[in-house]
Design a protein around this motif. Sequence first.
Motif, PDB file in Angstrom:
ATOM      1  N   UNK A 147      21.271  36.834 -23.505  1.00 42.18           N
ATOM      2  CA  UNK A 147      21.075  35.392 -23.304  1.00 42.18           C
ATOM      3  C   UNK A 147      20.311  34.784 -24.469  1.00 42.18           C
ATOM      4  N   UNK A 148      19.332  35.515 -24.989  1.00 41.34           N
ATOM      5  CA  UNK A 148      18.576  35.018 -26.141  1.00 41.34           C
ATOM      6  C   UNK A 148      19.474  34.853 -27.356  1.00 41.34           C
ATOM      7  N   UNK A 149      20.406  35.788 -27.542  1.00 38.15           N
ATOM      8  CA  UNK A 149      21.350  35.678 -28.662  1.00 38.15           C
ATOM      9  C   UNK A 149      22.142  34.378 -28.564  1.00 38.15           C
ATOM     10  N   UNK A 150      22.629  34.084 -27.368  1.00 36.21           N
ATOM     11  CA  UNK A 150      23.474  32.896 -27.218  1.00 36.21           C
ATOM     12  C   UNK A 150      22.667  31.614 -27.368  1.00 36.21           C
ATOM     13  N   UNK A 151      21.453  31.608 -26.833  1.00 33.26           N
ATOM     14  CA  UNK A 151      20.615  30.423 -26.961  1.00 33.26           C
ATOM     15  C   UNK A 151      20.266  30.157 -28.418  1.00 33.26           C
ATOM     16  N   UNK A 152      19.939  31.204 -29.150  1.00 31.13           N
ATOM     17  CA  UNK A 152      19.629  31.050 -30.578  1.00 31.13           C
ATOM     18  C   UNK A 152      20.851  30.568 -31.354  1.00 31.13           C
ATOM     19  N   UNK A 153      22.033  30.994 -30.930  1.00 35.44           N
ATOM     20  CA  UNK A 153      23.254  30.558 -31.602  1.00 35.44           C
ATOM     21  C   UNK A 153      23.438  29.048 -31.453  1.00 35.44           C
ATOM     22  N   UNK A 154      23.121  28.527 -30.277  1.00 37.65           N
ATOM     23  CA  UNK A 154      23.184  27.079 -30.075  1.00 37.65           C
ATOM     24  C   UNK A 154      22.177  26.370 -30.973  1.00 37.65           C
ATOM     25  N   UNK A 155      20.970  26.908 -31.036  1.00 33.85           N
ATOM     26  CA  UNK A 155      19.926  26.290 -31.868  1.00 33.85           C
ATOM     27  C   UNK A 155      20.251  26.368 -33.351  1.00 33.85           C
ATOM     28  N   UNK A 156      21.070  27.347 -33.739  1.00 30.49           N
ATOM     29  CA  UNK A 156      21.511  27.421 -35.130  1.00 30.49           C
ATOM     30  C   UNK A 156      22.245  26.143 -35.516  1.00 30.49           C
ATOM     31  N   UNK A 157      23.065  25.622 -34.621  1.00 30.87           N
ATOM     32  CA  UNK A 157      23.775  24.379 -34.897  1.00 30.87           C
ATOM     33  C   UNK A 157      22.867  23.175 -34.943  1.00 30.87           C
ATOM     34  N   UNK A 158      21.701  23.277 -34.293  1.00 30.71           N
ATOM     35  CA  UNK A 158      20.763  22.153 -34.260  1.00 30.71           C
ATOM     36  C   UNK A 158      19.862  22.103 -35.475  1.00 30.71           C
ATOM     37  N   UNK A 159      19.883  23.142 -36.304  1.00 29.36           N
ATOM     38  CA  UNK A 159      19.008  23.186 -37.479  1.00 29.36           C
ATOM     39  C   UNK A 159      19.226  21.961 -38.360  1.00 29.36           C
ATOM     40  N   UNK A 160      18.141  21.328 -38.740  1.00 25.48           N
ATOM     41  CA  UNK A 160      18.238  20.125 -39.555  1.00 25.48           C
ATOM     42  C   UNK A 160      18.259  18.852 -38.747  1.00 25.48           C
ATOM     43  N   UNK A 161      18.283  18.971 -37.412  1.00 24.68           N
ATOM     44  CA  UNK A 161      18.273  17.803 -36.544  1.00 24.68           C
ATOM     45  C   UNK A 161      17.126  17.874 -35.561  1.00 24.68           C
ATOM     46  N   UNK A 162      17.298  17.223 -34.419  1.00 21.68           N
ATOM     47  CA  UNK A 162      16.268  17.239 -33.375  1.00 21.68           C
ATOM     48  C   UNK A 162      16.443  18.512 -32.542  1.00 21.68           C
ATOM     49  N   UNK A 166      18.223  19.975 -28.432  1.00 19.02           N
ATOM     50  CA  UNK A 166      19.249  20.982 -28.164  1.00 19.02           C
ATOM     51  C   UNK A 166      18.769  22.062 -27.209  1.00 19.02           C
ATOM     52  N   UNK A 167      17.507  22.021 -26.814  1.00  7.57           N
ATOM     53  CA  UNK A 167      16.979  23.063 -25.932  1.00  7.57           C
ATOM     54  C   UNK A 167      17.710  23.133 -24.581  1.00  7.57           C
ATOM     55  N   UNK A 168      18.025  21.981 -23.924  1.00 10.84           N
ATOM     56  CA  UNK A 168      18.783  22.094 -22.674  1.00 10.84           C
ATOM     57  C   UNK A 168      20.159  22.739 -22.861  1.00 10.84           C
ATOM     58  N   UNK A 169      20.842  22.413 -23.947  1.00  4.42           N
ATOM     59  CA  UNK A 169      22.144  23.032 -24.215  1.00  4.42           C
ATOM     60  C   UNK A 169      21.985  24.531 -24.424  1.00  4.42           C
ATOM     61  N   UNK A 170      20.954  24.918 -25.163  1.00  4.22           N
ATOM     62  CA  UNK A 170      20.689  26.340 -25.381  1.00  4.22           C
ATOM     63  C   UNK A 170      20.379  27.032 -24.065  1.00  4.22           C
ATOM     64  N   UNK A 171      19.620  26.353 -23.196  1.00  4.45           N
ATOM     65  CA  UNK A 171      19.287  26.934 -21.894  1.00  4.45           C
ATOM     66  C   UNK A 171      20.526  27.089 -21.028  1.00  4.45           C
ATOM     67  N   UNK A 172      21.435  26.108 -21.071  1.00  9.83           N
ATOM     68  CA  UNK A 172      22.653  26.183 -20.259  1.00  9.83           C
ATOM     69  C   UNK A 172      23.510  27.374 -20.666  1.00  9.83           C
ATOM     70  N   UNK A 173      23.737  27.544 -21.963  1.00  4.58           N
ATOM     71  CA  UNK A 173      24.564  28.655 -22.419  1.00  4.58           C
ATOM     72  C   UNK A 173      23.833  29.988 -22.275  1.00  4.58           C
ATOM     73  N   UNK A 174      22.516  29.972 -22.429  1.00  7.25           N
ATOM     74  CA  UNK A 174      21.746  31.187 -22.217  1.00  7.25           C
ATOM     75  C   UNK A 174      21.787  31.637 -20.768  1.00  7.25           C
TER      76      UNK A 174
END
Length: 299
Positions: A147-162, A166-174
């Motif tokens: 789950x941590x892998x998938x959440x971090x993958x979502x946050x990778x796309x958020x790099x450079x933004x807010x 993106x934390x709720x999206x990361x939590x949903x996929x995690x």
Amino acid sequence: MTSRSPRTRRTRRARLRALAELVRAPAALTVLGDTVAGAAAAGVPVRGRRLLLPLASVSLYWAGMALNDWSDRRLDAVERPERPIPSGRVSAGAALATGGALTAAGLGLARLGGGRRAGRIAAPLAAAVWAYDLVLKGTPAGPAGMAACRALDVLLGAAGGRVRGALPAAAALGTHTLGVTALSGGEVRGGSRAAATAALAGTAVSAGVAVAGPTRSRPHRLAALALGAGYAGTVGAAQLAAAERPAAGRVRAATAAGIHGMVPLQASLVARHGALPAAAVLAGALPLARRLARRVSPT
């Protein structure tokens, strides 16, 4: 020379197929949307060099699949002898080297696509992938590691933004990944009603997170709701069947549904955050992913 050409081509195709099976190549279609969802939630478009971020995700996902089979090679020799390593189509050394090369490629693509900020997220993501496959898998901490892998993958796309956005999206996929991974442990010998029920609860939570919160307009809300309902319906139905009778076949079907269910979940998150064209592209990838799964299993 001419008589050898067809044989050479067949050998080459066989090697490519074995490699595709090793990394579960078609399942990459379920990963591309992670960074797109993260970017949409963080308010940064995926364009220009940032188009490399989804490719970084794919590289790291494929690395994890290669490492998974390397780590499981002795177990697979007993339970799944048809897989590339125990069948002799890919050597253990080649699988490990593939995992290393794809990890390096993923880190490089992340840095090129998102600069230092993306690199700072890709590094722990790569470490989490290796830790899961080599240490955590098969332990009580395994599902949380995945789950941590998938959440971090979502946050990778958020790099450079807010990134916080993106934390709720990361939590949903995690959360979704946590349930699918815990349930997948019963693919060979059968699972438990408790694991299937927990996965079903995770699906409900993830669907709720995907459709909750403010949206830009009514069309975005309706699209998010439709995609979220599709996700909850298809994944939830398979998990409910596994909860009723957790035989190996039903658990495998629920695991496959959970893997493919990543796509409408990602699309729902993307639609809610205002990127309808991207959501449509993601949703359109699901039928292709399902067709390709008939050739190369995603599990």
